[in-house]
Design a protein around this motif. Structure first.
Motif, short mmCIF file in Angstrom:
data_model
loop_
_atom_site.label_atom_id
_atom_site.label_comp_id
_atom_site.label_asym_id
_atom_site.label_seq_id
_atom_site.Cartn_x
_atom_site.Cartn_y
_atom_site.Cartn_z
N ALA A 59 53.34 45.98 46.50
CA ALA A 59 53.28 47.43 46.46
C ALA A 59 53.90 47.86 45.01
O ALA A 59 53.45 48.87 44.29
CB ALA A 59 54.36 48.08 47.39
N GLU A 60 54.64 46.79 44.21
CA GLU A 60 55.18 47.02 42.81
C GLU A 60 53.95 46.91 41.85
O GLU A 60 54.14 47.63 40.80
CB GLU A 60 56.11 46.07 42.40
N ALA A 61 52.71 46.45 42.19
CA ALA A 61 51.64 46.42 41.37
C ALA A 61 50.40 46.78 42.10
O ALA A 61 49.31 46.43 41.80
CB ALA A 61 51.09 44.94 40.95
N ALA A 62 50.46 47.97 42.92
CA ALA A 62 49.53 48.83 43.65
C ALA A 62 48.42 49.28 42.88
O ALA A 62 47.36 49.17 43.04
CB ALA A 62 50.21 49.51 44.66
N ALA A 63 48.89 49.96 41.81
CA ALA A 63 47.95 50.53 40.93
C ALA A 63 46.88 49.60 40.40
O ALA A 63 45.69 50.01 40.11
CB ALA A 63 48.66 51.37 39.76
N GLU A 64 47.58 48.43 39.58
CA GLU A 64 46.64 47.78 38.96
C GLU A 64 45.70 46.78 39.97
O GLU A 64 44.64 46.53 39.86
CB GLU A 64 47.60 46.35 38.35
N TYR A 65 46.38 46.70 41.36
CA TYR A 65 45.40 46.17 42.19
C TYR A 65 44.60 47.10 42.63
O TYR A 65 43.38 46.47 42.98
CB TYR A 65 46.30 45.51 43.47
N GLU A 66 44.55 48.25 42.86
CA GLU A 66 43.45 49.09 43.26
C GLU A 66 42.26 49.13 42.18
O GLU A 66 41.26 49.23 42.43
CB GLU A 66 44.16 50.54 43.60
N HIS A 67 42.92 49.32 40.75
CA HIS A 67 41.78 49.21 39.84
C HIS A 67 41.16 47.98 39.74
O HIS A 67 39.87 48.17 39.68
CB HIS A 67 42.67 49.64 38.49
N TYR A 68 41.78 46.86 40.16
CA TYR A 68 41.04 45.68 40.07
C TYR A 68 40.00 45.52 41.29
O TYR A 68 39.00 45.16 40.81
CB TYR A 68 42.11 44.42 40.06
N VAL A 69 40.44 45.78 42.35
CA VAL A 69 39.43 45.97 43.45
C VAL A 69 38.32 47.04 43.05
O VAL A 69 37.31 46.47 43.40
CB VAL A 69 40.20 46.07 44.73
N LYS A 70 38.50 48.10 42.65
CA LYS A 70 37.82 48.99 42.57
C LYS A 70 36.24 48.29 41.32
O LYS A 70 35.40 48.72 41.79
CB LYS A 70 38.33 50.33 41.99
N THR A 75 31.23 45.95 40.60
CA THR A 75 30.46 44.92 39.51
C THR A 75 29.62 44.34 40.66
O THR A 75 28.48 43.82 40.44
CB THR A 75 31.57 43.94 39.01
N ARG A 76 30.24 43.76 42.07
CA ARG A 76 29.35 43.31 42.96
C ARG A 76 28.38 44.12 43.39
O ARG A 76 27.11 43.59 43.57
CB ARG A 76 30.29 43.01 44.14
N SER A 77 28.53 45.32 43.53
CA SER A 77 27.53 46.28 44.00
C SER A 77 26.36 46.58 43.13
O SER A 77 25.31 46.49 43.53
CB SER A 77 28.10 47.71 44.32
N ALA A 78 26.78 46.34 41.75
CA ALA A 78 25.58 46.45 40.80
C ALA A 78 24.78 45.27 40.67
O ALA A 78 23.85 45.05 40.35
CB ALA A 78 26.24 46.93 39.45
N ALA A 79 25.47 44.23 40.78
CA ALA A 79 24.86 42.84 40.67
C ALA A 79 24.07 42.54 41.89
O ALA A 79 23.18 41.64 41.86
CB ALA A 79 25.66 41.68 40.27
N ALA A 80 24.34 42.88 42.88
CA ALA A 80 23.82 42.62 44.16
C ALA A 80 22.17 42.90 44.16
O ALA A 80 21.54 41.99 44.70
CB ALA A 80 24.34 42.97 45.53
N ARG A 189 39.72 41.27 32.80
CA ARG A 189 40.73 41.90 32.34
C ARG A 189 41.65 42.56 33.53
O ARG A 189 43.00 42.78 33.47
CB ARG A 189 40.27 42.93 31.14
N ALA A 190 40.93 43.41 34.02
CA ALA A 190 41.76 43.85 35.48
C ALA A 190 42.39 43.13 36.37
O ALA A 190 43.46 43.26 36.79
CB ALA A 190 40.61 44.60 36.15
N LYS A 191 41.83 42.03 36.49
CA LYS A 191 42.42 40.64 37.35
C LYS A 191 43.72 40.18 36.44
O LYS A 191 44.70 40.19 37.07
CB LYS A 191 41.58 39.79 37.56
N ASP A 192 43.55 40.26 35.27
CA ASP A 192 44.69 39.55 34.43
C ASP A 192 46.03 40.78 34.52
O ASP A 192 47.21 40.41 34.52
CB ASP A 192 44.39 39.39 33.04
N ALA A 193 45.60 41.91 34.40
CA ALA A 193 46.59 42.93 34.25
C ALA A 193 47.15 42.97 35.78
O ALA A 193 48.69 43.30 35.84
CB ALA A 193 45.80 44.30 34.11
N TRP A 194 46.63 42.88 36.76
CA TRP A 194 47.21 43.12 38.14
C TRP A 194 48.15 41.60 38.34
O TRP A 194 49.31 41.92 38.84
CB TRP A 194 46.04 42.94 39.17
#
Length: 273
Positions: A59-70, A75-80, A189-194
């Motif tokens: 929960a302490e990194a919830a904002a970064e995790y939500e951004h990473y998952v989004k 990216t997966r939806s665009a690449a599929a 980058r989003a993963k590293d930030a999370w």
């Protein structure tokens, strides 16, 4: 952030959580704030406490995790569609190029040659049972054995073709998986930030709070209980208490009623002159 609003880690991300936790415990000797590991609580006990408090730490990194998952899902939806289109086009072109030859070699040639071999052999050996034996019987038997050999060769070639096709498809599939495994720059980058926020704001403060928690019993047979919260460093909430909050409970201020007597009124024994 409230616990009820913290997103739960997806199963595919729990391995990353455990990896960051293991790295923090492995490199604890390099951090003075974790120097107490081994005195009251060892690394195994801290690991157990952290794993049972995964939601609290995440929960302490919830904002970064939500951004990473989004970003990852976008990216997966665009690449599929692209991957699916390339796969279908490649499969369609290969199928169109090899449909005629593969069908003839794998199906028509063995079937036709085998059928011809059976017919010529049956007729040839049937004629050889006659007396006298017709001269054509020997030729029919020879032709039958020729088609039998041709059927065997066709079946061998078809088997080799199917094996090569299977190996080619397996290599293509492995290559596609390797390409998908490479994360785009934005997702990386989003993963590293999370992971950085998870370590600095979640795991390390949790380990510090666990080491400073006097209620954790390292000699207990059961695993140490998880810490109730992660401390916030460098911030204290404003004091909203009233100035008289520290006074003795139940004590009330005393009031003196005003003197409404006239200055010339002194009672019946004091009459004005």
């Amino acid at each position: 952030m409230q616990m009820k609003s913290a997103p739960h880690l997806l199963n595919e991300d729990r391995a990353e959580f455990e990896r960051v936790l293991e790295d923090a415990l492995r490199n604890a000797q390099d951090r003075p704030d974790l120097a107490a590991i081994g005195q009251r609580l060892n690394a195994a006990q801290l690991r157990t406490m952290a794993l049972t408090s995964t939601a609290l730490i995440a929960a302490e990194a919830a904002a970064e995790y939500e951004h990473y998952v989004k970003i990852r899902e976008e990216t997966r939806s665009a690449a599929a569609p692209t991957v699916a289109q390339d796969s279908v086009m490649g499969t369609g072109e290969s199928a169109e190029r090899g449909a005629g030859l593969a069908a003839v070699i794998a199906v028509l040639a063995p079937v036709l040659a085998g059928t011809a071999a059976v017919i010529f052999l049956l007729i040839g050996y049937s004629l050889r049972m006659l007396d006298p034996v017709p001269a054509i019987a020997k030729s029919l038997v020879s032709v039958g054995w020729f088609f039998g050999a041709l059927a065997a060769v066709a079946m061998t070639v078809a088997g080799i073709g199917l094996l090569l096709t299977a190996l080619r498809n397996e290599a293509t599939q492995v290559q596609a998986v390797e390409v998908v495994a490479e994360l785009p720059d934005e997702v990386a980058r989003a993963k590293d930030a999370w992971l950085h926020a998870l370590l600095e704001r979640g795991i390390l403060p949790f380990l510090q709070a666990s080491l400073n928690d006097p209620s954790a019993d390292p000699t207990s047979a059961s695993p140490p209980r998880p810490v109730g919260r992660i401390p916030k460093v460098g911030y204290s909430g404003p004091n909203y208490s009233s100035p008289n909050e520290g006074a003795t409970k139940g004590q009330r201020p005393t009031f003196t009623s005003p003197d409404f007597s006239s200055p010339d009124f002194g009672g019946p024994e004091h009459q004005p002159d």
